[in-house]
Design an enzyme around this catalytic site. Sequence first.
Site, PDB file in Angstrom:
ATOM      1  N   GLU A 115     -25.827  19.252  -2.846  1.00 43.31           N
ATOM      2  CA  GLU A 115     -25.395  20.425  -2.086  1.00 43.31           C
ATOM      3  C   GLU A 115     -26.542  20.865  -1.193  1.00 43.31           C
ATOM      4  O   GLU A 115     -27.715  20.712  -1.544  1.00 43.31           O
ATOM      5  CB  GLU A 115     -24.967  21.552  -3.028  1.00 43.31           C
ATOM      6  CG  GLU A 115     -24.168  22.660  -2.347  1.00 43.31           C
ATOM      7  CD  GLU A 115     -22.931  22.121  -1.647  1.00 43.31           C
ATOM      8  OE1 GLU A 115     -22.997  21.941  -0.403  1.00 43.31           O
ATOM      9  OE2 GLU A 115     -21.920  21.877  -2.322  1.00 43.31           O
ATOM     10  N   CYS A 150     -17.881  20.029  -2.449  1.00 42.86           N
ATOM     11  CA  CYS A 150     -18.611  18.888  -3.006  1.00 42.86           C
ATOM     12  C   CYS A 150     -18.287  17.677  -2.149  1.00 42.86           C
ATOM     13  O   CYS A 150     -17.172  17.145  -2.208  1.00 42.86           O
ATOM     14  CB  CYS A 150     -18.220  18.654  -4.462  1.00 42.86           C
ATOM     15  SG  CYS A 150     -19.001  17.215  -5.207  1.00 42.86           S
TER      16      CYS A 150
END
Length: 366
Positions: free
Chosen positions: A117, A2
Site C-alpha cells: 500500500e 489492494c
Amino acid sequence: MCGRARCTLRADDISRACYRNHGPVRSVNMDRYQPRYNVSPGANLPVVRRGDGADGEDGVVLHCMKWGLIPSFTKKTEKPDHYRMFNARSESICEKASFRRLVSKSRCVVAVEGFYEWNKDGSKKQPYYVHFKDGRPLLFAALYDSWENSEGEKLYTFTIITTSSSSALGWLHDRMPVVLGDKESFDTWLDGSSASNFDKLLKPYEGPDLVWYPVTPAMGKVSFDGPECSNEIKLKTDGTNSITKFFSTKGTKKEEINPKDTSLHDSSVKTEFPESLNEEPETKEEKVQPSSTVKCEDSKSSVSILSQEDASKEQTKRDYEEFLADSKPLPNESDKKSSASPAKKKVNLKTSHDKQPTLFSYFRKS
C-alpha cells in the site's frame, strides 16, 4: 484498496494456511500459477473455494484464477479489463449487480504473504509492505465468477473485498482487504449457506500482529519483480539530501551572519589599507615602552644636536642663559612645567635625571 501483493507460496503452504492439514486438496489449473513478489491485477493466483459438486467435486478446491473480476454477463467479444473490478467494497457487494449474485454461492479465499500500500504525501508516494509478524499467509475474503469468451474458453476471475482501514493502518490508507484471521472466520466465509452470518466478518482486522515497513519505490512498476520488492528499506529523514532543505539552510546562515565580522569582507578591501594595519601595533608598542628608555633615547638625540651646532651659536646661548640667571630668580618646578614648551619640557625632564655634568652647570659654577 489492494492492488499489489506478494505470493510466492507453494500449493501445500496454501492448504495448511487454510486449515486443511489432513488429506489431499483437489487443485484446478495450478500449472498456470507462477510465484511472484510483485503481483498485480491480471496475474494468476491460487484461490480456495468450495466444490460445486460438478464432476464429483466436494469439499475445498485449490483453483488458480486471474485477479480482476470479469462478470459472466460480459459480452463474449469484449476485451476483458482486469483493472475495472479487482476490488469490491464490502458496503456495496449486496447491492451491485456484478457482486450480489455471487455473495451467496461464489465466495472464495485468496492466500498471499502480504500486500503493498502507498502512503501519499503530496506528489510523493512511498510504498509499504503489510504482513503478519510471524510470517503466516494472509487470507483475504473474495468473490469469483466465470466468463466465456468468443472462442469458447472459460475464464475464472476473482475480486478482493475491502473494508474501512483499521485504527493502526488509517495513516497509510482509508481502505484495506478483509482479513480472515482464524479458522472460524475462514469456515464461515466459505460456508455455502446463504443464511450464514458472513456480514460480521466484513470489518477491519485490528490484531496487533499485522505489521508493515517501507519498501523500495521501484516496485511501483509491474515489471519490477524479485525479493527486492518486499525488502525493508530505511527512509531518509526529513531534509536529508533534500534540495529544499539545502537552500533553506543556506538562507538561515545568511541571516545569522554578523555584519561586523571582517573575516567575510572581500580580500580586495583588506589590501587597500596595509600601512594603517601595520602601523597600529607599532603605535601601541611605543605607548607601552618604559619611561627610562624614552629618556635615554631623547638624551642621546639632544647630545647629538649640541655637537652639531656652530660654536658661535653655542657661545651666544650660554651668554644669554647667564644673563637670565643673574637678572631673574629661578622659577619653581611647577612654573617650569607650565611655561616650558613641549620640546623644552622634554629636554629638561630628561636631563634632570642625568648624573653627568652638563655645560650649563659648568658655567654656573664659574
